[in-house]
Write a protein that holds these residues in place. Structure first.
Motif, PDB file in Angstrom:
ATOM      1  N   VAL A 167       0.849  -1.195   0.000  1.00  0.00           N
ATOM      2  CA  VAL A 167       0.000   0.000   0.000  1.00  0.00           C
ATOM      3  C   VAL A 167       0.885   1.246   0.000  1.00  0.00           C
ATOM      4  CG1 VAL A 167      -1.681   1.334   1.344  1.00  0.00           C
ATOM      5  CG2 VAL A 167      -1.924  -1.148   1.166  1.00  0.00           C
ATOM      6  N   VAL A 168       0.592   2.176  -0.895  1.00  0.00           N
ATOM      7  CA  VAL A 168       1.352   3.430  -0.923  1.00  0.00           C
ATOM      8  C   VAL A 168       0.391   4.618  -0.851  1.00  0.00           C
ATOM      9  CG1 VAL A 168       3.337   2.536  -2.199  1.00  0.00           C
ATOM     10  CG2 VAL A 168       1.422   3.526  -3.477  1.00  0.00           C
ATOM     11  N   GLU A 169       0.840   5.662  -0.168  1.00  0.00           N
ATOM     12  CA  GLU A 169       0.040   6.887  -0.090  1.00  0.00           C
ATOM     13  C   GLU A 169       0.759   7.978  -0.880  1.00  0.00           C
ATOM     14  OE1 GLU A 169      -1.726   6.038   4.390  1.00  0.00           O
ATOM     15  OE2 GLU A 169      -0.074   7.440   4.142  1.00  0.00           O
ATOM     16  N   ILE A 170       0.005   8.660  -1.719  1.00  0.00           N
ATOM     17  CA  ILE A 170       0.603   9.700  -2.578  1.00  0.00           C
ATOM     18  C   ILE A 170      -0.236  10.971  -2.469  1.00  0.00           C
ATOM     19  CG2 ILE A 170       1.342  10.292  -4.921  1.00  0.00           C
ATOM     20  CD1 ILE A 170       1.374   7.338  -5.607  1.00  0.00           C
ATOM     21  N   SER A 171       0.442  12.097  -2.311  1.00  0.00           N
ATOM     22  CA  SER A 171      -0.267  13.375  -2.241  1.00  0.00           C
ATOM     23  C   SER A 171       0.120  14.235  -3.442  1.00  0.00           C
ATOM     24  CB  SER A 171       0.098  14.103  -0.942  1.00  0.00           C
ATOM     25  OG  SER A 171      -0.445  15.413  -0.959  1.00  0.00           O
ATOM     26  N   PRO A 172      -0.629  14.107  -4.546  1.00  0.00           N
ATOM     27  CA  PRO A 172      -0.261  14.862  -5.756  1.00  0.00           C
ATOM     28  C   PRO A 172      -0.219  16.364  -5.513  1.00  0.00           C
ATOM     29  CG  PRO A 172      -1.977  13.249  -6.233  1.00  0.00           C
ATOM     30  CD  PRO A 172      -1.827  13.288  -4.748  1.00  0.00           C
ATOM     31  N   GLU A 173      -1.114  16.853  -4.654  1.00  0.00           N
ATOM     32  CA  GLU A 173      -1.133  18.293  -4.387  1.00  0.00           C
ATOM     33  C   GLU A 173       0.159  18.731  -3.693  1.00  0.00           C
ATOM     34  OE1 GLU A 173      -4.081  21.518  -2.337  1.00  0.00           O
ATOM     35  OE2 GLU A 173      -4.862  19.550  -2.800  1.00  0.00           O
ATOM     36  N   SER A 174       0.654  17.893  -2.782  1.00  0.00           N
ATOM     37  CA  SER A 174       1.920  18.222  -2.108  1.00  0.00           C
ATOM     38  C   SER A 174       3.048  18.314  -3.133  1.00  0.00           C
ATOM     39  CB  SER A 174       2.290  17.152  -1.088  1.00  0.00           C
ATOM     40  OG  SER A 174       1.317  17.079  -0.084  1.00  0.00           O
ATOM     41  N   LEU A 175       3.056  17.371  -4.088  1.00  0.00           N
ATOM     42  CA  LEU A 175       4.122  17.364  -5.091  1.00  0.00           C
ATOM     43  C   LEU A 175       4.044  18.618  -5.961  1.00  0.00           C
ATOM     44  CD1 LEU A 175       3.977  13.581  -6.111  1.00  0.00           C
ATOM     45  CD2 LEU A 175       5.385  14.670  -4.352  1.00  0.00           C
ATOM     46  N   ALA A 176       2.800  19.024  -6.289  1.00  0.00           N
ATOM     47  CA  ALA A 176       2.631  20.230  -7.117  1.00  0.00           C
ATOM     48  C   ALA A 176       3.096  21.461  -6.342  1.00  0.00           C
ATOM     49  CB  ALA A 176       1.170  20.382  -7.532  1.00  0.00           C
ATOM     50  N   ILE A 177       2.765  21.523  -5.055  1.00  0.00           N
ATOM     51  CA  ILE A 177       3.133  22.714  -4.270  1.00  0.00           C
ATOM     52  C   ILE A 177       4.645  22.789  -4.071  1.00  0.00           C
ATOM     53  CG2 ILE A 177       2.960  23.776  -1.975  1.00  0.00           C
ATOM     54  CD1 ILE A 177       0.004  23.030  -1.998  1.00  0.00           C
ATOM     55  N   VAL A 178       5.270  21.665  -3.765  1.00  0.00           N
ATOM     56  CA  VAL A 178       6.722  21.711  -3.548  1.00  0.00           C
ATOM     57  C   VAL A 178       7.434  22.035  -4.870  1.00  0.00           C
ATOM     58  CG1 VAL A 178       7.434  19.299  -3.870  1.00  0.00           C
ATOM     59  CG2 VAL A 178       8.507  20.687  -2.088  1.00  0.00           C
TER      60      VAL A 178
END
Ligand code: SAH
Length: 430
Positions: free
Chosen positions: A247-258
């Motif tokens: 299981v993996v958790e991914i935060s696309p919004e975090s990646l876009a903001i950083v």
């Protein structure tokens, strides 16, 4: 997660009942800047050290904080920077990215005192009480910030911000089509796998016992559109994919903001897609970002979605809008996204909070405060507070919390480690 936290209709941060506070003993959780003023002072010192190392710029420097909460961290940063007159006079503006109107008001009161809060086209504005020439500017979303100026030097901090951004959760399963074809047990080694998303689903009302959450996570029956993008986001997911149940958790919004933060510091090779043609090209990378949050140093977060209410862990699917929901921050993911977004940045860390704070001098500063304490009780409080920040035990914040720094990278220049990440105060030689 987004709706529960920041929807204007009942979001945890955006529509709290008047007078209720998320922070502190009577609220739901407490954060490091709220525990001890030393935390924010050391973040301020870190910014001063970067300003010195990058040539003591006389202008174009701006501060930026994502998710400032009650404003305590920025207040402590500004109190600290004010002591460094040349740096204080280099500041052009202070940008605060804050989704919550109530918290914006608390920040305004603390940072601007009597100066009125004016509405602008993109957000709100007031003047800083410590530096009366410097505007404090609020926007609800990074996208509403004015475009980065080529010559600007952003000094950015995000404390317990990224953990509040929505995640997607994926689980590796054997591909249905392929497994039907491979009935032969000798072929188990070559099974094909695919990512399936874990989605939030309502539970059947007749199944619910009293006080049980009305929602749960369930595995989508077929891959959702997002599932097809997992492998493209990062090569880090590939090794896990071949193990059923990963299981993996991914935060696309975090990646876009950083990525946006990185291009503000280091520029981007790509011409900006903005219609006004404003680019993020940068001749000379400059600035710094400090990301402080909780999460694993090396591994990909998994099963970390949690709800917090009144200092206790609860189901993230209970009492939507009344429970704080968060997930571990993927520090390697943030670093990778920053490096991919800009050729002009490097990442340092993540370092454990205890390591970072000790290297920043927390012991000396806390001792000074303890020595000046008016009563024995105050002294005990000061000591208890800073020890909690560096305590590496299960109830402390020293080990789970990490610091990640994003710094400018200039080809051909010697790599310089920032203070707190193995480096020392350095004077720019240029
Ligand atoms: N940094 C503060 C507060 C942490 S709580 C501290 O450490 O004490 C998270 C903060 O981020 C709150 O101010 C919350 O309103 C804000 N926030 C959460 N999600 C957001 C989003 N999507 N956009 C902007 N701000 C957000």
């Amino acid at each position: 997660m987004r709706q529960c936290l920041t929807s204007i209709d009942g979001g945890y941060y955006t529509s709290l009942a008047a007078g209720r506070d998320q922070f502190g003993a009577k609220g739901d959780f407490i954060t490091s800047p709220e525990i001890s003023q030393v935390f924010g002072e050391l973040v301020g010192i870190w910014m001063v050290a970067e300003w010195i190392a990058q040539g003591k710029r006389k202008d174009g420097v701006y501060l930026m904080e994502l998710g400032p909460g009650r404003g305590t961290l920025m207040d402590d940063i500004l109190r600290t920077i004010r002591n460094f007159g040349d740096m204080a006079s280099s500041l052009q503006a202070i940008y605060l990215v804050e989704a919550s109107a109530q918290l914006r008001q608390a920040q305004h009161k603390l940072l601007c005192g009597e100066s009125p809060l004016e509405q602008t086209d993109d957000g709100y504005k007031s003047m800083c009480k410590y530096l009366p020439d410097v505007a404090v500017i609020w926007v609800e979303d990074m996208k509403l910030l004015p475009p980065a100026e080529e010559s600007g030097m952003p000094l950015i901090v995000a404390h317990e911000f990224f953990d509040a951004l929505p995640i997607h959760i994926f689980q590796s399963v054997e591909s249905a089509a392929k497994s039907a074809l491979t009935k032969d047990p000798s072929q188990t080694q070559t099974k094909e796998h695919e990512w399936r998303e874990l989605v939030v689903t309502p539970r059947a009302p007749f199944e619910l016992k009293e006080d049980e959450p009305e929602f749960e996570l369930s595995l989508s029956k077929i891959p959702t559109p997002h599932s097809y993008l997992v492998d493209a986001i990062s090569p880090r997911y590939k090794p896990l994919k071949s193990t059923s149940g990963s299981v993996v958790e991914i935060s696309p919004e975090s990646l876009a903001i950083v990525s946006e933060l990185a291009t503000r510091i280091g520029g981007s090779t790509a011409r900006s897609a903005r219609s006004d043609g404003a680019g993020t090209q940068k001749q000379t990378p400059s600035g710094a970002a400090l990301i402080l949050d909780y999460g694993p140093a090396l591994t990909i977060p998994t099963n970390s979605l949690r709800g917090i209410r009144a200092h206790h862990r609860v189901s993230p699917f209970s009492a939507p809008g009344l429970v704080d929901i968060s997930a571990d921050v993927d520090f390697q993911g943030l670093a990778e996204a920053a490096l991919n977004a800009s050729p002009g940045v490097v990442a340092h860390g993540p370092a454990e909070q205890s390591t970072w704070l000790k290297a920043m001098g927390i012991e000396a500063r806390a001792q000074m405060l303890a020595d000046n304490a008016a009563t024995d009780a105050d002294e005990a409080r000061v000591k208890g507070a800073w020890k909690r920040l560096i305590d590496r035990g299960p109830h402390g914040m020293g080990k789970l919390y990490k610091a990640l720094a994003i710094l400018p990278y200039v080809e051909g220049q010697k790599m310089r480690r920032p203070v707190g990440f193995g480096g020392d105060i350095e004077l720019d030689q240029t």
